[in-house]
Design a protein around this motif. Structure first.
Motif, PDB file in Angstrom:
ATOM      1  N   ASP A   1      79.506  55.014   1.004  1.00 54.13           N
ATOM      2  CA  ASP A   1      78.935  55.879   2.035  1.00 54.13           C
ATOM      3  C   ASP A   1      77.903  55.155   2.897  1.00 54.13           C
ATOM      4  OD1 ASP A   1      80.448  57.956   1.125  1.00 54.13           O
ATOM      5  OD2 ASP A   1      78.816  58.977   0.091  1.00 54.13           O
ATOM      6  N   LEU A   2      77.519  53.957   2.493  1.00 51.99           N
ATOM      7  CA  LEU A   2      76.520  53.213   3.250  1.00 51.99           C
ATOM      8  C   LEU A   2      77.207  52.389   4.327  1.00 51.99           C
ATOM      9  CD1 LEU A   2      74.220  51.879   0.438  1.00 51.99           C
ATOM     10  CD2 LEU A   2      73.713  53.673   2.077  1.00 51.99           C
ATOM     11  N   ALA A   3      76.858  52.637   5.555  1.00 49.58           N
ATOM     12  CA  ALA A   3      77.371  51.824   6.656  1.00 49.58           C
ATOM     13  C   ALA A   3      76.557  50.535   6.698  1.00 49.58           C
ATOM     14  CB  ALA A   3      77.223  52.583   7.968  1.00 49.58           C
ATOM     15  N   GLU A   4      77.085  49.527   7.372  1.00 48.44           N
ATOM     16  CA  GLU A   4      76.342  48.272   7.523  1.00 48.44           C
ATOM     17  C   GLU A   4      74.992  48.546   8.160  1.00 48.44           C
ATOM     18  OE1 GLU A   4      75.668  44.464   6.735  1.00 48.44           O
ATOM     19  OE2 GLU A   4      77.531  45.472   6.257  1.00 48.44           O
ATOM     20  N   SER A   5      74.963  49.389   9.170  1.00 44.54           N
ATOM     21  CA  SER A   5      73.717  49.819   9.797  1.00 44.54           C
ATOM     22  C   SER A   5      73.751  51.340   9.888  1.00 44.54           C
ATOM     23  CB  SER A   5      73.590  49.228  11.203  1.00 44.54           C
ATOM     24  OG  SER A   5      73.568  47.841  11.146  1.00 44.54           O
ATOM     25  N   PRO A   6      73.083  52.017   8.977  1.00 43.03           N
ATOM     26  CA  PRO A   6      73.112  53.478   9.015  1.00 43.03           C
ATOM     27  C   PRO A   6      72.620  54.006  10.353  1.00 43.03           C
ATOM     28  CG  PRO A   6      71.936  52.680   7.079  1.00 43.03           C
ATOM     29  CD  PRO A   6      72.259  51.497   7.921  1.00 43.03           C
ATOM     30  N   ILE A   7      73.099  55.190  10.710  1.00 43.02           N
ATOM     31  CA  ILE A   7      72.726  55.799  11.982  1.00 43.02           C
ATOM     32  C   ILE A   7      71.217  55.903  12.094  1.00 43.02           C
ATOM     33  CG2 ILE A   7      72.869  57.922  13.351  1.00 43.02           C
ATOM     34  CD1 ILE A   7      75.625  58.355  12.018  1.00 43.02           C
TER      35      ILE A   7
ATOM     36  N   LEU B   1      67.279  41.442  -8.679  1.00 35.53           N
ATOM     37  CA  LEU B   1      66.403  40.895  -7.636  1.00 35.53           C
ATOM     38  C   LEU B   1      65.471  39.793  -8.146  1.00 35.53           C
ATOM     39  CD1 LEU B   1      65.400  44.136  -5.704  1.00 35.53           C
ATOM     40  CD2 LEU B   1      67.064  42.389  -5.023  1.00 35.53           C
ATOM     41  N   LYS B   2      65.536  39.469  -9.436  1.00 37.86           N
ATOM     42  CA  LYS B   2      64.636  38.465 -10.010  1.00 37.86           C
ATOM     43  C   LYS B   2      64.637  37.137  -9.256  1.00 37.86           C
ATOM     44  CE  LYS B   2      63.109  36.357 -14.252  1.00 37.86           C
ATOM     45  NZ  LYS B   2      63.225  36.302 -15.698  1.00 37.86           N
TER      46      LYS B   2
ATOM     47  N   ALA C   1      65.967  42.504   5.440  1.00 37.44           N
ATOM     48  CA  ALA C   1      65.531  42.364   4.052  1.00 37.44           C
ATOM     49  C   ALA C   1      65.617  43.704   3.327  1.00 37.44           C
ATOM     50  CB  ALA C   1      64.107  41.819   3.996  1.00 37.44           C
ATOM     51  N   TRP C   2      65.141  44.773   3.983  1.00 37.36           N
ATOM     52  CA  TRP C   2      65.191  46.089   3.347  1.00 37.36           C
ATOM     53  C   TRP C   2      66.631  46.511   3.086  1.00 37.36           C
ATOM     54  CZ3 TRP C   2      63.580  49.103   0.019  1.00 37.36           C
ATOM     55  CH2 TRP C   2      64.007  50.421  -0.057  1.00 37.36           C
ATOM     56  N   GLN C   3      67.546  46.257   4.015  1.00 29.64           N
ATOM     57  CA  GLN C   3      68.942  46.640   3.808  1.00 29.64           C
ATOM     58  C   GLN C   3      69.529  45.915   2.598  1.00 29.64           C
ATOM     59  OE1 GLN C   3      70.578  49.181   5.117  1.00 29.64           O
ATOM     60  NE2 GLN C   3      68.673  49.608   6.195  1.00 29.64           N
ATOM     61  N   GLN C   4      69.156  44.644   2.396  1.00 32.84           N
ATOM     62  CA  GLN C   4      69.648  43.901   1.234  1.00 32.84           C
ATOM     63  C   GLN C   4      69.121  44.508  -0.065  1.00 32.84           C
ATOM     64  OE1 GLN C   4      69.228  39.602   1.450  1.00 32.84           O
ATOM     65  NE2 GLN C   4      69.344  39.695   3.675  1.00 32.84           N
ATOM     66  N   ILE C   5      67.836  44.824  -0.084  1.00 31.43           N
ATOM     67  CA  ILE C   5      67.240  45.415  -1.278  1.00 31.43           C
ATOM     68  C   ILE C   5      67.783  46.826  -1.498  1.00 31.43           C
ATOM     69  CG2 ILE C   5      65.068  46.287  -2.235  1.00 31.43           C
ATOM     70  CD1 ILE C   5      63.744  43.788  -0.979  1.00 31.43           C
ATOM     71  N   ARG C   6      67.930  47.581  -0.435  1.00 38.53           N
ATOM     72  CA  ARG C   6      68.428  48.951  -0.515  1.00 38.53           C
ATOM     73  C   ARG C   6      69.837  48.990  -1.102  1.00 38.53           C
ATOM     74  NH1 ARG C   6      70.952  53.167   2.062  1.00 38.53           N
ATOM     75  NH2 ARG C   6      69.729  55.079   2.125  1.00 38.53           N
ATOM     76  N   ARG C   7      70.659  48.031  -0.717  1.00 42.91           N
ATOM     77  CA  ARG C   7      72.022  47.982  -1.257  1.00 42.91           C
ATOM     78  C   ARG C   7      72.007  47.781  -2.777  1.00 42.91           C
ATOM     79  NH1 ARG C   7      75.655  48.598   2.245  1.00 42.91           N
ATOM     80  NH2 ARG C   7      75.433  47.977   4.402  1.00 42.91           N
ATOM     81  N   VAL C   8      71.094  46.962  -3.274  1.00 42.66           N
ATOM     82  CA  VAL C   8      70.972  46.757  -4.724  1.00 42.66           C
ATOM     83  C   VAL C   8      70.555  48.069  -5.389  1.00 42.66           C
ATOM     84  CG1 VAL C   8      69.688  45.536  -6.538  1.00 42.66           C
ATOM     85  CG2 VAL C   8      70.459  44.297  -4.499  1.00 42.66           C
ATOM     86  N   ILE C   9      69.581  48.758  -4.809  1.00 45.04           N
ATOM     87  CA  ILE C   9      69.113  50.032  -5.358  1.00 45.04           C
ATOM     88  C   ILE C   9      70.252  51.044  -5.406  1.00 45.04           C
ATOM     89  CG2 ILE C   9      67.604  52.014  -4.941  1.00 45.04           C
ATOM     90  CD1 ILE C   9      65.629  49.972  -3.616  1.00 45.04           C
ATOM     91  N   VAL C  10      70.941  51.223  -4.295  1.00 44.52           N
ATOM     92  CA  VAL C  10      72.019  52.212  -4.225  1.00 44.52           C
ATOM     93  C   VAL C  10      73.172  51.823  -5.157  1.00 44.52           C
ATOM     94  CG1 VAL C  10      73.764  53.253  -2.712  1.00 44.52           C
ATOM     95  CG2 VAL C  10      71.400  53.016  -1.932  1.00 44.52           C
ATOM     96  N   HIS C  11      73.455  50.527  -5.259  1.00 45.52           N
ATOM     97  CA  HIS C  11      74.519  50.062  -6.157  1.00 45.52           C
ATOM     98  C   HIS C  11      74.246  50.523  -7.588  1.00 45.52           C
ATOM     99  CE1 HIS C  11      77.236  47.436  -8.377  1.00 45.52           C
ATOM    100  NE2 HIS C  11      76.187  47.067  -9.092  1.00 45.52           N
TER     101      HIS C  11
END
Length: 120
Positions: A31-37, A61-62, A98-108
């Motif tokens: 459900d996550l787009a590359e760049s959310p709306i 993330l270590k 950077a936030w999108q990379q970290i956010r993807r780990v969280i959502v994963h």
């Protein structure tokens, strides 16, 4: 977060809260787009066993943990990460990337926990 603000002398910046509920919350990684709306409209996933999810996130993330950052409180905060970014980006774009990379780990890991244990 207030404790960090008092102890460290600088208020943390809250970018997003996990887990929250909402009609626009992503239900899975797909459900996550590359760049959310608009990230302000995405409120996150419900999360079961949040302590396990947090541990899995920190393990993944270590490699990006900012071991060299020295906080005024003399604490090595394990929540501080240095995420690689593309060259030539403005500072705001670097932060977004950077936030999108970290956010993807969280959502994963939140989505994984939901698949394994069911909805929160």
């Amino acid at each position: 977060m207030n404790e960090w603000s008092d102890k460290c002398g600088s208020p943390p910046i809250l970018i997003e809260v996990f887990p929250e509920q909402g009609d626009l919350a992503p239900k899975s990684e797909s459900d996550l787009a590359e760049s959310p709306i608009d990230d302000k409209d995405l409120t996150g996933l419900r999360c079961r066993y949040a302590h396990r999810v947090e541990r899995l996130i920190h393990i993944e993330l270590k490699p990006f943990h900012d071991k060299d950052h020295v906080c005024t409180c003399k604490t090595a905060h394990r929540e501080w990460f240095m995420v690689p970014h593309k060259a030539g980006l403005k500072e705001s774009q670097q932060m977004d990337q950077a936030w999108q990379q970290i956010r993807r780990v969280i959502v994963h890991w939140m989505a994984y926990m939901e698949r394994v244990y069911g909805p929160g």
